[in-house]
Design an enzyme around this catalytic site. Structure first.
Site, PDB file in Angstrom:
ATOM      1  N   HIS A  12      -7.674  -5.530  -0.053  1.00 33.17           N
ATOM      2  CA  HIS A  12      -6.428  -4.811   0.175  1.00 33.17           C
ATOM      3  C   HIS A  12      -5.668  -5.418   1.356  1.00 33.17           C
ATOM      4  O   HIS A  12      -6.047  -5.217   2.517  1.00 33.17           O
ATOM      5  CB  HIS A  12      -6.829  -3.365   0.476  1.00 33.17           C
ATOM      6  CG  HIS A  12      -5.708  -2.407   0.484  1.00 33.17           C
ATOM      7  ND1 HIS A  12      -4.996  -2.083  -0.655  1.00 33.17           N
ATOM      8  CD2 HIS A  12      -5.162  -1.677   1.491  1.00 33.17           C
ATOM      9  CE1 HIS A  12      -4.076  -1.193  -0.352  1.00 33.17           C
ATOM     10  NE2 HIS A  12      -4.154  -0.932   0.943  1.00 33.17           N
TER      11      HIS A  12
ATOM     12  N   SER B 254       0.815  -1.207   0.000  1.00 29.32           N
ATOM     13  CA  SER B 254       0.000   0.000   0.000  1.00 29.32           C
ATOM     14  C   SER B 254       0.855   1.265   0.000  1.00 29.32           C
ATOM     15  O   SER B 254       1.693   1.434  -0.867  1.00 29.32           O
ATOM     16  CB  SER B 254      -0.946  -0.067   1.196  1.00 29.32           C
ATOM     17  OG  SER B 254      -2.094   0.661   0.895  1.00 29.32           O
TER      18      SER B 254
HETATM   19  C1  GCU Z   1      -5.419   4.688   1.768  1.00 31.31           C
HETATM   20  C2  GCU Z   1      -4.817   5.481   0.637  1.00 31.31           C
HETATM   21  C3  GCU Z   1      -3.987   4.620  -0.293  1.00 31.31           C
HETATM   22  C4  GCU Z   1      -3.002   3.812   0.508  1.00 31.31           C
HETATM   23  C5  GCU Z   1      -3.707   3.058   1.605  1.00 31.31           C
HETATM   24  C6  GCU Z   1      -2.781   2.305   2.562  1.00 31.31           C
HETATM   25  O1  GCU Z   1      -6.400   3.818   1.262  1.00 31.31           O
HETATM   26  O2  GCU Z   1      -5.853   6.134  -0.034  1.00 31.31           O
HETATM   27  O3  GCU Z   1      -3.296   5.412  -1.233  1.00 31.31           O
HETATM   28  O4  GCU Z   1      -2.282   2.950  -0.353  1.00 31.31           O
HETATM   29  O5  GCU Z   1      -4.418   3.958   2.417  1.00 31.31           O
HETATM   30  O6  GCU Z   1      -1.619   2.653   2.706  1.00 31.31           O
HETATM   31  O7  GCU Z   1      -3.278   1.372   3.202  1.00 31.31           O
END
Ligand code: GCU
Length: 433
Positions: free
Chosen positions: A410, A266
């Site tokens: 995710h 992420s």
């Molecule tokens: C949020 C953000 C993302 C990021 C994510 C994370 O969703 O919008 O850009 O990758 O957090 O780091 O879990």
């Protein structure tokens, strides 16, 4: 103040608090603009890049563009060259004797009492020589990655999260091992890989404080309210930590510093890519669900956009990047060029089918469009690729750009790690060379 002005102020304030409803993402493939991507093999002055000899100049130009327009510069006023590190402990009987665990304090400057990050390292025992190592930062402290009772609990500022036992911005024993599903240490050790991690908050606590704390406090102009447009943000600081870890690995004889793999999930996937782009000592880079600002093409405006990311996380990128809010087509690059900066080193991009916010197809297409740079340098990039996203659960690993989209949301899962080890076995010679 008029009612509409008041509404805008309120919306911005709420966006800053992470209220996603203010931002209305598009998940409509038919609404994706068909903007042309800037070619990674064309110099800014229009000269085509058609020989391997021309690539270093184009590469340098791209690194400069990404630095100036997106991640920002981050130079320590005190040179960090002479890495000062101290083994806080080293135990050859960790994980039932299968591994050696080290915890190392790696200082940011030559001052041994100054700010530092704590590295947690597991290395497989009984190997013939130095081992390849995956290094990735974690979100909640080293003690959350494994239930091992010897792991030190971070003393740094942490985000309050009941799930990891973090209260009043302090970590606690309750968080021990809570994030272990993301860090299959035993599986890595069994396949001959080491695993090293550090808490990203050691480099920069992840909130907008006007760039006063963390690594930024050590920089020239710390706390200035008027920062230059290209002054580095939090991702630049975390990426600097990846490079610092690499400095340490070069000093540890049990680590094969020629085979260190930068990995991140992420926001830390974005970070791993930037670290790999700017530090060619990393032999391979893994971007796990990195999305907007990572592997996903910005011009697609699918899921998270530049406006959305800069509004919710104003401290991640440099101020100049905010000029591309709702203005992606003005960018001199897109994220396929960031992937191309790994060439000819192997890079793995992974998506998750339900992680639409990170735009799986945009991540995949960035790999497709980075491939001509690999081809120029003599290695295939993404092999077996077409215009369509590969079927869920069918990894592409033949070329030096790897890709998979797995089921689920995710996260960083065991399935992902198994694929990364397969890919490293294949392209870095695993633990046998
Ligand atoms: C949020 C953000 C993302 C990021 C994510 C994370 O969703 O919008 O850009 O990758 O957090 O780091 O879990």
């Amino acid at each position: 103040m008029t009612t509409s002005a008041l509404f805008i102020v309120l919306a911005l304030l709420m966006a800053g608090q992470g209220f996603a409803w203010v931002i209305q993402p598009s998940y409509d493939e038919s609404a994706v603009p068909d903007d042309e991507l800037p070619g990674p093999l064309v110099m800014a002055d229009g000269t085509p890049v058609s020989t391997t000899e021309q690539w270093p100049a184009r590469r340098a130009e791209l690194v400069e563009q990404f630095t100036e327009q997106m991640f920002g510069r981050l130079e320590l006023s005190t040179p960090g060259e002479a890495v000062v590190s101290e083994w806080l402990e080293s135990d050859g009987r960790a994980l039932d004797g299968r591994a050696t665990r080290r915890q190392v304090r790696v200082c940011f400057t030559e001052d041994p009492d100054g700010p530092a990050m704590e590295l947690l390292v597991y290395l497989p025992n009984g190997t013939d020589g130095p081992v390849p190592v995956f290094f990735g930062m974690n979100f909640d402290g080293n003690h959350t990655v494994h239930a091992d009772p010897a792991i030190r609990i971070t003393q740094a500022w942490v985000r309050n999260r009941a799930e990891v036992g973090a209260v009043d911005h302090r970590a606690s024993e309750e968080g021990r091992g809570v994030m272990a599903s993301r860090w299959p240490v035993e599986a890595l050790i069994a396949r001959g890989y080491g695993l090293a991690t550090a808490y990203y908050g050691d480099l920069d606590p992840d909130f907008d404080d006007g760039f006063r704390n963390g690594l930024h406090a050590l920089l020239d102009g710390a706390g200035d309210t008027q920062r230059p447009g290209d002054a580095g943000g939090a991702i630049a600081a975390w990426a600097w930590g990846y490079r610092l870890a690499m400095d340490y690995f070069e000093s540890d004889p049990a680590v094969d510093a020629q085979r260190v793999i930068a990995i991140g999930h992420s926001r830390l996937g974005k970070t791993a890519l930037w670290a790999g782009a700017t530090d060619e000592r990393f032999a391979m880079v893994v971007s796990n669900n990195s999305g907007c600002g990572g592997a996903a093409l910005s011009r697609r405006r699918f899921g998270e956009t530049i406006y959305a990311i800069n509004t919710r996380f104003p401290h991640w990128f440099c101020a100049s990047f905010h000029t591309y809010n709702d203005n992606e087509s003005a960018l001199p690059f897109d994220q396929h060029a960031l992937l191309a900066l790994m060439a000819p080193r192997p890079v793995y991009i992974a998506s998750a089918a339900d992680d639409r916010w990170a735009d799986p197809r945009g991540e995949y297409l960035a790999g497709v469009h980075a491939s001509p740079v690999y081809a120029l340098l003599g290695d295939p990039g993404l092999v077996g690729a077409g215009d369509h996203l590969p079927a869920v659960g069918t990894p592409l690993q033949d070329g030096r750009i790897g890709y998979h989209v797995r089921t689920g949301g995710h996260d960083l899962t065991r399935y992902d790690w198994d694929r990364y080890m397969d890919f490293a076995d294949r392209h870095l010679g695993g633990s046998d060379e």
